[in-house]
Write an enzyme that holds these catalytic residues in place. Structure first.
Site, short mmCIF file in Angstrom:
data_model
loop_
_atom_site.label_atom_id
_atom_site.label_comp_id
_atom_site.label_asym_id
_atom_site.label_seq_id
_atom_site.Cartn_x
_atom_site.Cartn_y
_atom_site.Cartn_z
N ASN A 99 4.95 -6.56 3.78
CA ASN A 99 3.94 -5.14 3.71
C ASN A 99 3.33 -5.15 2.11
OD1 ASN A 99 2.94 -2.77 3.80
ND2 ASN A 99 5.22 -1.55 3.57
N SER A 114 6.39 1.68 -0.02
CA SER A 114 5.00 0.77 -0.26
C SER A 114 4.04 1.27 0.60
CB SER A 114 5.40 -0.63 0.11
OG SER A 114 6.54 -1.15 -0.58
N GLY A 164 6.85 -1.83 -3.81
CA GLY A 164 6.08 -0.70 -4.11
C GLY A 164 4.93 -0.56 -3.84
N LEU A 223 5.89 -5.72 -4.86
CA LEU A 223 4.81 -5.33 -6.15
C LEU A 223 5.57 -5.92 -7.35
CD1 LEU A 223 2.65 -3.65 -7.31
CD2 LEU A 223 4.35 -1.91 -7.41
N GLY A 270 0.55 -0.12 -3.96
CA GLY A 270 -0.72 0.04 -4.79
C GLY A 270 -0.97 -1.47 -5.51
N GLU A 329 15.02 -8.16 2.64
CA GLU A 329 16.05 -7.46 2.94
C GLU A 329 15.74 -7.20 4.60
OE1 GLU A 329 14.09 -6.75 0.90
OE2 GLU A 329 13.27 -4.45 1.32
#
Lengths: 1059, 362
Positions: free
Chosen positions: B286, B45, B217, B245, B219, B331
């Site tokens: 994140n 990520s 992921g 994502l 972006g 997780e």
């Protein structure tokens, strides 16, 4: 769900006097707790016996009882107040033990009083090792192999089974009291015996020694909805085996992987949830560095020393949040102080490193056993904050105030390699400095790690610092080297040492090179949220965040680490001074470095700088803030000794001029003033050799006091010599008097000692009261019991002392506080000490007179006239009854310290007993100090020859109330001759059973010993006192104290006489 | 070696070079997690980003063989205050410096990372470079830089692969997944097939999985095409759990919009409240994008979780279908395990759905 509405009145238990293992952190905790409950609209009742605390101040709780923390008094208060609940988690281990005693007695059930925060089951499950083991087993949390035992036989069996070494821990004591490590059967026996004695529940835990593993502490918070979080993760520099209170601690943890960290977090949250704690809990782990496997070492279901450290290291107010969680608020309903962005449901993220160093009392107790182990010996601590481990460590070291040479103490430099290795393997308080020396000599971090089990990481950082020392040596006056050194925490003074320059020269060069510190905020969130907390530390970086305050500012210097003689009382005066500054319309800024204290709570000030208290560090803050002035009167020695050097650098010291301080330190100048004012002072004379000293003493006649010539504070007398041999021995062996190391011999006047605190605006002087000492002059004033108002001083004499004190204050241009000690003998008063600062009796006097003395003094220091103040404020003392201040000692924690009271201060805390009559006040003071003699029993007398006559009459009185008298031959003969029936016991060096076994085996319930301290640990007097302390038998070393205690006992007993 | 971190807004942060001695550009973000730099650096990520750690002491435990979150890290640079060159830990295989050299990622140490964090906080995430000279040329290049939009393509698998076990059959749509996610599914004994994110619904149905998990992921979710359509086809027919994502795409598939946050959530002290129960979990996060609360179609989606500080949407549930999503990384790796129970919920959802299906068939 919001806070509970079925509760209205809540009682908070304080922790009692400061002792080793239970220090100022609980004042900080209970003060926060009272304020938190007040904020939420609850009525609060506080009980604590220590008058030096902020928590016992008017206005903190709705009702405050300064009463003994014993079942007897708490029960009475509970019946009187009928609170809905008790908050037991703010009073340390004492608070929990007392709560369990109350619960077991049935009074809580009877009065329907609930326990908040930590329930009874959780208390038992964490106090009782077997229950604890069962719980951990159920939770599948690993523990070191252990068994709780109740006798020696079981101990031998179990130790055999798991193999030596084993750790011995008495159950339910604080600060690891009575704990130790045994490497064989011979060592095990005395340890188990004394541990059984120390444990209030007579239970001892024998544990497989996992000494050498890493020790990690997690500070955890939980609310009643079962939300739980970790406030702070801390790592001990010293491995398992050294009490966490004696360990160097870093926050956050430094040597764990995320996987390891999360495992400990999971365990912590599971445990706090299983215990159903509503509030705070700290959990200690041992981690095997070879495998990463952990074991649970201890669980503290209450606010603790590490909570205070966690609060200061993160900015998360643990006690406030714990209190609010205890009354049913969810963590996300509790707002964080001064921020509107976050609630207490927040885990702090640190973008700095905080380092805690313990402060031991060994500068005071030079002969003490300084080896570190499972029993805590530190009396205080400092914390320092830096951007990395190196910077935090060096800032913490200089916060300790161990003297300019501590980085390179002679004896360490001179030590052989063998001696150094010995010191590393068998650590004492100064191991850190031996480690630095070993690194300087080329030992490698991995070798040292192997020897000491300290993680390589920390030793590598220390090696980095030693490498910087080498760089400094090689590159004097070099910009880049200087920048690197400053960034890693080197002080100008340390750099000056390597550059062979004066610290001021380094400072000037540094400033000319534009190398100046910046200040960064401590804000819980590592900068993610805009900081709203005015809490700063210095570092050498790009950006400065601290903007000078808009208001004119006054900087107050705090008192640094708690030491003997510099206790929590100076936190009290510092906090009051800060309040008065705010009230006067200034921004109150404090510089301090003690994480246990209220004065280092950013919520009590406009700005907190968590910094070392050195000239360099203070000057840096002064330069940034450009304050109206700096106040040094309330921070004890730490602050006072900075006054002159700061003034030299052009800093405006508010209050009494620095020159006046100088004057009272100058013997001739001071004597001149005394003569001019037509006052008296005891004869004194300087000597530069043993012979000269002896001649002076002969002329004055023994006993004489031996003092350092530059000391006018009267606090640091070195000894009392009763005869030539003692003086000779001391001056030649210990003091090593010489032409460049003169000594001051003072006539020792036996008389009553009186002490006065006064406030002066340099023209008018206010004297709120006189304290009368119970012990004769010669016992350090800090160790004396004292009574207010004086009981044996005529009104005329009181007036005269008041007038003379006023004269002194004016003559010395005192602006602020002063303290004068007088000795009165044959209706003549002589000055024995003058101190131009707030003294340690100010909190006590403030409590008993109901006068905010510090705040009045601060107003005066800020320029108010005392006459004006007295017009608007009522400044007459309002005192009802009699108040007794009694010292409290920590001798049980300090092996090889002589418990004989003398000119050197030895007490660590104090208590107050107040009642309408002296005897009752005395009773309370003794009870609060836990100096308790049963109503009948056996009492042992061993007294010095000059004391025999007075001792006889005391023995007589003991016998009268039902005591049997025990004595050794000399004393016994004298008693018998004078008609006191007495049992003779053999002397220390004679065959057993002798006096020592009589004490150890519980044959006597009290020991009265006045045999002189001769500086050895082999004398009979020392061994008797040591035996009493170790056996937990009440020990009295002064006949005056004995007389006072007897008065109390007589008052409570009937006279039985045959017809 | 002297190095500079320069930001799009003109600020310059000097420091010393470590890792690969390269010039680099990327989006600068700060992370407040205090441990787990190895996991963070290898988290896909972070593709394209220069990661600044707010914890000043980084590298202390080195790099070990167990804590990779991807085979190859694809972040563009690492910014720290104090780097440990002599890591020491029983699992250490190399230093962070050596690792970044090996991976061709440049780093800079000695930076006033707090000043940097405060800069990003006020100015927002922005383009940044690690350069040897902070001159006009460097700034011009930085300004001219166009950030890539194919981040998922760079990190996600292009070929399906299995991770067999004998539990639930779970299809993982790889948008840049962390190994932690697979470890977690292994812990639940799931029979996993990882599929490229461009896989269409038909292929998924062909595998007849018990559940579909959309991974985290890098972006902007707007740069990813086809996944929303796949979700629309799958939801209701197979239980869906979406993370990071994946959560943003799940929201978009159900009519919601996403926006770019000022500086995102990177760290693991983010308190997340489950609205239904009041339960608070501290979560590893994140993400630089989030779901716009105003865009939620209440007929389709229910907001289940919010971040308690800034009220960002952290979790959604479909009102009709067995499908839910969270913005954070339940997780952990790195970070707390507080939200692991969501995997239990996923398994329970699968069981309940299967039971229902069986009943319907009976």
């Amino acid at each position: 769900m919001a806070k509970r509405h079925d509760l209205h009145k809540i009682l908070i238990l304080g922790s009692g006097p400061i002792t080793i293992g239970q220090a100022a952190e609980f004042d900080y905790a209970a003060t926060q707790a009272c304020q938190a409950l007040h904020e939420e609209g609850y009525e609060t009742v506080l009980v604590n016996s220590d008058p030096d605390t902020i928590m016992t101040d008017p206005g903190v709780a709705d009702r405050t009882y300064v009463e003994p923390l014993t079942f007897e008094f708490i029960a009475q208060i509970l019946r009187k107040e009928l609170p809905d609940a008790i908050l037991p988690t703010m009073g340390g281990q004492n608070g929990l033990n007392l709560t369990m005693e109350l619960a077991n007695s049935g009074i809580l059930e009877e009065l329907q009083i609930e326990l908040l925060g930590t329930n009874l089951a959780a208390m038992s499950q964490t106090e009782d090792h077997e229950l604890f083991k069962n719980l951990m087993h159920k939770l599948q949390q690993p523990l070191p192999a252990s068994r709780s035992l109740h006798n020696l036989k079981e101990a031998f069996q179990f130790a055999q089974q798991i193999g030596y070494p084993v750790i011995i821990r008495p159950a339910a004591t604080t600060g690891g009291l009575g704990g130790g490590i045994a490497h064989n059967k011979k060592e095990l026996q005395p340890l188990v015996r004394s541990a059984l004695k120390q444990s209030p529940i007579k239970q001892v835990l024998l544990e497989d020694s996992i000494a050498g593993q890493k020790e990690i502490e997690f500070e955890v918070m939980r609310d009643h909805l079962d939300n739980a979080l970790v406030v702070c993760e801390m790592e001990n520099f010293d491995p398992v085996g050294i009490h966490a209170g004696d360990s160097i601690v870093f926050a956050p943890t430094q040597t764990l992987s995320d996987r390891e960290t999360q495992r400990l977090r999971d365990a912590s949250l599971q445990i706090v949830r299983a215990l159903k704690i509503e509030g705070d809990c700290s959990i200690h782990f041992a981690i095997d560095p070879k495998t990463g496997n952990y074991e649970i070492l201890a669980v503290n279901p209450r606010v603790s020393r590490s909570s205070a450290l966690a609060s200061k290291a993160t900015g998360y107010p643990v006690a406030t949040v714990a209190t609010k969680a205890a009354i049913g608020m969810a963590l996300d309903e509790i707002p964080m102080p001064l921020t509107d962005k976050t609630s207490a449901a927040f885990e702090p993220s640190l973008d700095y490193v905080a380092c805690k160093l313990p402060r031991w009392p060994f500068d005071q107790f030079a002969r003490a056993n300084r080896h570190l182990g499972p029993q805590m010996k530190a009396i205080g601590e400092v914390m320092a904050v830096g951007r990395d481990v190196e910077e935090a460590l060096l800032k913490a070291i200089r916060s300790l105030e161990l003297g300019p040479d501590i980085f390179h103490p002679d004896r360490i430099e001179k030590a052989s390699d063998g001696q150094i290795i010995e010191q590393l393997i068998h650590p004492q308080d100064d191991r850190l400095f031996y480690l630095f020396e070993a690194l300087r000599r080329g030992y490698q971090p991995d070798e040292l790690s192997e020897l000491t089990k300290i993680d390589f990481f920390f030793l590598d950082k220390m090696a980095h610092l030693v490498a910087i020392e080498q760089d400094l040596k090689a590159h004097p006056d070099d910009h880049d080297t200087l920048w690197e050194a400053k960034r890693n925490g080197f002080s100008d003074r340390a750099i000056a040492y390597w550059w062979h320059e004066q610290p001021d020269a380094v400072r000037q060069f540094r400033i000319s090179e534009q190398i100046k510190p910046v200040y960064k905020g401590i804000d819980l969130s590592a900068g993610e949220f805009p900081p709203e907390t005015p809490y700063y530390y210095s570092t050498y970086e790009m950006e400065n965040e601290s903007q000078p305050s808009d208001l004119p500012a006054v900087i107050v210097l705090g008192s640094g680490p708690t030491r003997i003689g510099q206790g929590i009382g100076f936190d009290y005066t510092t906090v009051h001074c800060l309040r008065a500054i705010q009230k006067a319309g200034y921004a109150a800024i404090v510089i301090n470095n003690n994480p246990e204290m209220v004065s280092t709570d950013f919520a009590v000030v406009n700005k907190l700088y968590f910094e070392p208290l050195t000239v360099e560090d203070v000057l840096n803050v002064v330069e940034l803030e450009q304050p109206a002035g700096v106040i040094v009167q309330f921070g004890g020695q730490t602050a006072q000794q900075l006054a002159a050097p700061l003034a030299k650098h052009g800093v405006k010291i508010l209050g009494t001029p620095v020159t006046a301080q100088k004057m009272i330190r100058n013997r001739d100048a001071f004597s001149k003033i005394i003569r001019q004012l037509q006052l008296l002072q005891p004869d004194e004379q300087i000597a530069t050799s043993v012979e000269a000293a002896e001649a002076v003493a002969d002329k004055m006649q023994y006993p004489v006091l031996v003092r350092r010539p530059d000391d006018r504070l009267g606090d640091q007398a070195l000894m009392i010599a009763y005869q030539k041999e003692e003086l000779h021995g001391y001056l030649s062996d210990h003091y090593q008097v010489a032409a460049d190391k003169p000594v001051l011999i003072t006539q020792y006047v036996t008389g009553k000692e009186y002490e006065m605190d006064a406030i002066s605006d340099s023209q008018n002087v206010m004297v709120p009261g006189i304290l009368e000492h119970i012990e004769k002059a010669g016992v350090h004033s800090g160790d004396s019991m004292a009574v207010y108002p004086p009981q044996g001083l005529s009104t005329d004499m009181q007036e005269q002392l008041t007038k003379d004190t006023q004269k002194l204050a004016v003559a010395l241009h005192c602006q602020g506080m002063l303290n004068v000690k007088w000795i009165v003998h044959d209706q003549q008063a002589a000055v024995i000490a003058v101190n131009l600062n707030a003294s340690r009796t100010v909190p006590f006097l403030s409590k008993v007179t109901h006068l905010p003395l510090t705040q009045i003094a601060t107003q005066v220091i800020l320029g108010a006239s005392l006459l004006e103040l007295t017009k608007v404020e009522d400044v007459k003392p309002h005192s009802v009854g009699v108040h007794v201040k009694a010292p409290v000692f920590s001798f049980t924690k300090l092996a090889k310290v002589d418990s004989m009271l003398g000119p050197e201060m030895k007490s660590t805390g104090e208590v107050m007993g107040s009642d309408l009559e002296l005897d009752k006040a005395l009773y309370k003071a003794f009870e609060a100090a836990h100096l308790h003699l049963p109503r009948f029993g056996n009492i042992l007398f061993t007294v010095a020859d000059p004391d025999k006559k007075r001792a006889r009459s005391l023995a007589d009185r003991f016998h009268e109330i039902g005591y049997q008298i025990y004595a050794t031959a000399g004393t016994a003969q004298y008693f018998q001759k004078h008609g006191v029936p007495v049992h003779i016991v053999r002397k220390t060096h004679e065959a057993t059973p002798n006096i020592l076994t009589a004490i150890r085996d519980g044959q006597v319930q009290g020991v009265i010993n006045t045999m002189h301290e001769d500086g050895t640990t082999t004398s009979a007097g020392f061994r008797i006192r040591e035996a009493a302390v170790q056996a937990g038998v009440p020990l009295l070393t002064s006949l005056e104290t004995t007389d006072a205690l007897l008065r109390v006992m007589e008052e409570r007993s009937f006279a039985t006489r045959p017809l | 070696m002297k190095r500079y971190l320069i930001l799009e807004d003109g600020s310059v942060f000097p420091g010393r070079s470590f890792g690969a001695p390269l010039t680099t550009t990327g989006e600068i973000v700060f992370t407040t997690g205090m441990t787990g730099y190895q996991e963070t650096i290898t988290d896909p990520s972070h593709n394209g980003q220069i990661i600044a750690f707010t914890n000043p002491q980084i590298g202390n435990v080195g790099i070990n063989r167990a804590d990779y979150e991807s085979i190859k890290p694809t972040c563009k640079g690492v910014v720290v205050r104090s780097l440990d060159y002599h890591p020491h830990h029983h699992e250490t295989t190399m230093s962070l410096d050596a690792f970044l050299k090996q991976e061709g990622i440049p780093g800079i140490e000695g930076v006033d990372t707090r000043a940097l964090t405060r800069r990003i906080r006020t100015e927002g995430a922005m383009k940044a470079s690690l350069v040897d000279a902070a001159d006009e040329h460097a700034f011009d290049q930085l300004k001219a830089l166009v950030m890539p939009k194919d981040q998922v393509q760079q990190v996600a698998t292009t070929k399906p692969y299995p991770s067999p076990a004998d539990g639930h059959r779970v299809v993982v749509i790889d948008l840049g997944l962390k190994h932690g996610l697979l470890k977690m599914l292994a812990h639940y004994n799931c029979n996993v097939t990882v599929l490229p994110y461009k896989t269409d619904a038909k292929k998924i149905f062909a595998l007849a999985p018990d559940g579909v998990l959309l991974s985290n992921g890098p972006g902007n979710p707007h740069d990813i095409h086809g996944v929303a359509e796949m979700i629309q086809a799958v939801e209701g027919k197979i239980p869906v759990f979406a993370i990071g994502l994946g959560h943003e795409l799940f929201a978009m598939a159900n009519g919601a919009a996403t926006y770019k946050m000022k500086f995102g959530h990177h760290g693991f002290n983010h308190p997340v409240r489950e609205i239904a129960t009041g339960r608070i979990d501290f979560t590893a996060q994140n993400h630089g994008y989030a779901v716009d609360p105003a865009s939620i179609n209440n007929d389709q989606l229910l907001v289940t979780h919010i971040e308690t500080n800034d009220k960002t949407i952290e979790g959604l549930r479909h009102r009709l279908y067995p499908a839910f999503s969270v913005q954070f990384d339940p997780e952990g790796t790195p970070g707390p395990h507080d939200a692991i129970h969501l995997f239990d919920e996923f398994m329970e959802m699968i069981d309940a759905f299967n039971l229902q299906k069986q009943r319907r068939q009976v």
